[in-house]
Structures are given as structure tokens and as C-alpha cells.
Scaffold this active site. Structure first.
Site, short mmCIF file in Angstrom:
data_model
loop_
_atom_site.label_atom_id
_atom_site.label_comp_id
_atom_site.label_asym_id
_atom_site.label_seq_id
_atom_site.Cartn_x
_atom_site.Cartn_y
_atom_site.Cartn_z
N TYR A 159 0.94 -1.25 0.02
CA TYR A 159 0.01 -0.01 -0.12
C TYR A 159 0.83 1.21 0.16
O TYR A 159 0.64 2.19 -0.73
CB TYR A 159 -1.01 -0.19 1.30
CG TYR A 159 -2.00 1.09 1.23
CD1 TYR A 159 -3.04 1.08 0.66
CD2 TYR A 159 -1.80 2.33 2.20
CE1 TYR A 159 -4.27 2.23 0.65
CE2 TYR A 159 -2.53 3.36 2.32
CZ TYR A 159 -3.51 3.18 1.60
OH TYR A 159 -4.57 4.33 1.69
N LYS A 163 1.26 4.04 -2.91
CA LYS A 163 0.81 5.47 -2.63
C LYS A 163 1.90 6.45 -2.68
O LYS A 163 1.77 7.61 -3.29
CB LYS A 163 0.40 5.63 -1.18
CG LYS A 163 -0.91 5.04 -0.96
CD LYS A 163 -2.14 5.78 -1.58
CE LYS A 163 -3.40 4.79 -1.79
NZ LYS A 163 -4.59 5.57 -2.54
P1 NAP Z 1 -13.27 2.40 0.97
O1 NAP Z 1 -14.17 2.99 1.99
O2 NAP Z 1 -12.87 1.02 1.25
O3 NAP Z 1 -13.75 2.44 -0.49
C1 NAP Z 1 -12.97 2.03 -1.63
C2 NAP Z 1 -13.69 2.28 -2.80
O4 NAP Z 1 -12.68 2.13 -4.07
C3 NAP Z 1 -14.93 1.74 -2.93
O5 NAP Z 1 -15.82 2.63 -3.72
C4 NAP Z 1 -14.75 0.73 -4.19
O6 NAP Z 1 -15.66 0.39 -4.99
C5 NAP Z 1 -13.58 1.30 -4.85
N1 NAP Z 1 -12.69 0.58 -5.62
C6 NAP Z 1 -11.73 -0.58 -4.97
N2 NAP Z 1 -10.93 -1.11 -6.44
C7 NAP Z 1 -11.46 -0.70 -7.10
C8 NAP Z 1 -11.60 -1.00 -8.70
N3 NAP Z 1 -10.59 -1.79 -9.10
N4 NAP Z 1 -12.28 -0.24 -9.29
C9 NAP Z 1 -13.16 0.66 -9.02
N5 NAP Z 1 -13.37 1.02 -7.97
C10 NAP Z 1 -12.77 0.36 -6.91
O7 NAP Z 1 -11.95 3.30 1.06
P2 NAP Z 1 -11.76 4.78 1.36
O8 NAP Z 1 -11.13 4.80 2.96
O9 NAP Z 1 -12.90 5.56 1.05
O10 NAP Z 1 -10.64 4.94 0.54
C11 NAP Z 1 -10.67 5.88 -0.89
C12 NAP Z 1 -9.13 6.42 -1.27
O11 NAP Z 1 -8.56 6.99 -0.26
C13 NAP Z 1 -8.40 5.17 -1.32
O12 NAP Z 1 -7.36 5.38 -2.49
C14 NAP Z 1 -7.59 4.77 -0.06
O13 NAP Z 1 -6.13 4.27 -0.24
C15 NAP Z 1 -7.53 6.52 0.35
N6 NAP Z 1 -7.13 6.75 1.70
C16 NAP Z 1 -7.73 6.28 2.66
C17 NAP Z 1 -7.53 6.50 3.95
C18 NAP Z 1 -8.37 6.36 5.14
O14 NAP Z 1 -8.06 6.36 6.26
N7 NAP Z 1 -9.70 5.93 4.86
C19 NAP Z 1 -6.37 7.23 4.39
C20 NAP Z 1 -5.42 7.68 3.17
C21 NAP Z 1 -5.85 7.26 1.80
P3 NAP Z 1 -16.76 -0.84 -4.68
O15 NAP Z 1 -17.07 -0.77 -3.35
O16 NAP Z 1 -17.95 -0.56 -5.69
O17 NAP Z 1 -15.96 -1.94 -5.02
#
Ligand code: NAP
Length: 252
Positions: A159, A163
Site C-alpha cells: 500500500y 501511494k
Molecule cells: P473504502 O471505503 O474501502 O472505498 C473504496 C472505494 O474504492 C470503493 O468505492 C470501491 O468500490 C472502490 N474500488 C476499489 N477497487 C476498485 C477498482 N478496481 N475499480 C473501481 N473502484 C474500486 O476506502 P476509502 O477509505 O474511502 O479510500 C478511498 C481512497 O482513499 C483510497 O485510495 C485509499 O487508499 C485512500 N485513503 C484512505 C484513507 C483512510 O483512512 N480511509 C487514508 C488515506 C488514503 P466498490 O465498493 O464498488 O467495489
């Protein structure tokens, strides 16, 4: 809303907008007037609920299922946006997954799945979008990176590498397309309250929160506000940057 922050007349694609941060970004861009393509992979019902919420508030949105780590599907997503709304101004590369393991236990599949979903998808969607934006001589690409790509995180070599890769990609592409009126930036969220945190081992989150000067988790909307700013005319002179949204965790 101040006109310079308005996104009226713009079209946006948000990858992975069915849940979490992507959902919040889609809602905020639509609230500011953009027509939004809500991309999802598996969560059809949740994605449809995002469309309904945008439309109920008087906004414009369209749904598109695609695995953005697959070239044909990423290209089809961008083509759909242009066909449906007639243009594409904003791409938010948000889709992402985790498959956390300490390195000795990490399979090649765990490595590849995360690199594909997080980094390859950013390459594929940006490539398709930039072709359109170069012709129009305008555009905004915003990549959702992570503090893990800046500081590293144990159990997340895959991961963190994906990133950090997004951050390098952001800077290189920003230099490539700056002369054509396109800006490319990244945001680096810290711990944001979404489903993704549920895969963290018990105790890790409590320990991690001690590293956050503001002492709490962030909310998806707090990432969305920054993305909406970077997408707006107010951010026209900002490119190649990484904006931390992490409660002060990584002060670069
Ligand atoms: P999340 O709640 O798990 O949601 C992930 C989203 O990505 C879902 O809508 C999922 O779609 C979609 N997805 C995953 N693989 C995909 C693919 N191959 N094609 C199309 N859609 C895909 O995660 P989140 O926390 O909102 O994270 C969103 C972004 O923020 C990510 O890049 C993550 O690395 C980044 N981020 C998150 C955090 C945190 O603490 N939450 C911190 C830093 C960065 P489906 O559900 O429809 O499969």
C-alpha cells in the site's frame, strides 16, 4: 458560494465513488455544481444511492461500473463521461484497496492486487483523461494518495509503495502537462473514518491516533472539501503538490 469555488458547468469523474472518501468527493463536487460520473466496482446498490442523493439535491450524476485497474474498463469510463456530459474537466483517482501483511507473509498476489487497484488505475484513468484534456487545454487531475506513501506504515509495504508511486506520478505528470493548462495534484489523507480502517489489526488504530496532533480520525467530507478546492478555479496556480489532510500527522 464564491464563484471562484463553484464547479458549475464542469464534468467530473470520481473513481471508487460508491463508498467512503470517493462517495464524499462525488457529493461535494456535485454540491458545487459539477456533473459527476460515479464509478464503482462491486457496490452497485451503494453507488446507486450516491446518484439518488445527488439528484435529490438537484445535481447531475451518472453511474458507471468499471474495474479501473483494467485498461479497457478505465478507458470506457472516461469515454462514458465525455459522451454523457459532453466534456471532462476533473478526474479524481480515488479507487483503492489494502491487503495488509508483514512482508515475509505478503504474497505476490497481495502485492500486485494493491499496486493494480491503487497505482495502475491512476495511470490508466489519467492516460485516458489527459488525451481529452490536452485537446481542450484545460483540466484537473487529483490523486488520492496517503500519509502511508510519505511516512510508510508497517504491514503496508504494498500500500505504501502504491501511494508513494501515486505521489511520484503526480509530480511527473504535473510537469508534463503544465504548459497545456492542466494541473495535477495529490492529497494525502491520514486516518479517515471509512470501511478501509476496519481491516486494521486491533490496537493499531489506537496506537496510530497517538501520532495525530489533532487527536481524532478525519471525516470523508474533510478530504472532499480539499479536493473540491483543488478542482476549482481558485487552485489554478497550484500543481504538482501533495496536500496533507491528516490532523497534522505528517508535517512535510
Ligand atoms: P473504502 O471505503 O474501502 O472505498 C473504496 C472505494 O474504492 C470503493 O468505492 C470501491 O468500490 C472502490 N474500488 C476499489 N477497487 C476498485 C477498482 N478496481 N475499480 C473501481 N473502484 C474500486 O476506502 P476509502 O477509505 O474511502 O479510500 C478511498 C481512497 O482513499 C483510497 O485510495 C485509499 O487508499 C485512500 N485513503 C484512505 C484513507 C483512510 O483512512 N480511509 C487514508 C488515506 C488514503 P466498490 O465498493 O464498488 O467495489
Amino acid at each position: 458560494m464564491a464563484e471562484i469555488l463553484s464547479l458549475a458547468g464542469k464534468t467530473a469523474v470520481v473513481t471508487g465513488a460508491s463508498r467512503g472518501i470517493g462517495r464524499a468527493i462525488a457529493l461535494e463536487l456535485a454540491r458545487r455544481g459539477a456533473a459527476v460520473v460515479v464509478n464503482y466496482h462491486r457496490s452497485a446498490e451503494a453507488a446507486q444511492a450516491v446518484i439518488s442523493e445527488i439528484e435529490a439535491a438537484g445535481g447531475r450524476a451518472a453511474l458507471f461500473q468499471a474495474d479501473v485497474s483494467v485498461a479497457e474498463q478505465a478507458a470506457a469510463l472516461i469515454a462514458f463521461a465525455v459522451e454523457t456530459f459532453g466534456d471532462l474537466h476533473i478526474l479524481v483517482n480515488n479507487a483503492g484497496i489494502t491487503r495488509d501483511r508483514l512482508l515475509p507473509m505478503m504474497s505476490e498476489e497481495d502485492w500486485q492486487a494493491v499496486l493494480d487497484a491503487n497505482l495502475k488505475s491512476t495511470f490508466l484513468c489519467s492516460k485516458a483523461a489527459v488525451k481529452h484534456m490536452l485537446r481542450k487545454r484545460t483540466g484537473r487531475i487529483i490523486n488520492i494518495a496517503s500519509v502511508a506513501g510519505q511516512m510508510g506504515n508497517p504491514g503496508q509495504t504494498n500500500y505504501s509503495a502504491s501511494k508513494a508511486g501515486q505521489i511520484g506520478f503526480t509530480k511527473a505528470l504535473a510537469r508534463e502537462v503544465a504548459g497545456r493548462g492542466i494541473t495535477v495534484n495529490a492529497v494525502a489523507p491520514g486516518f479517515i473514518e471509512t470501511d478501509i480502517l476496519q481491516s486494521m489489526p486491533a490496537g493499531t488504530l489506537e496506537a496510530a491516533l497517538k501520532l495525530v496532533p489533532l487527536g481524532r480520525l478525519g471525516q470523508p467530507a474533510e478530504v472532499a472539501y480539499a479536493v473540491a478546492f483543488l478542482a476549482s478555479d481558485a487552485a489554478a496556480y497550484i500543481t504538482g503538490q501533495v496536500l496533507g489532510i491528516d490532523g497534522g500527522m505528517a508535517m512535510m
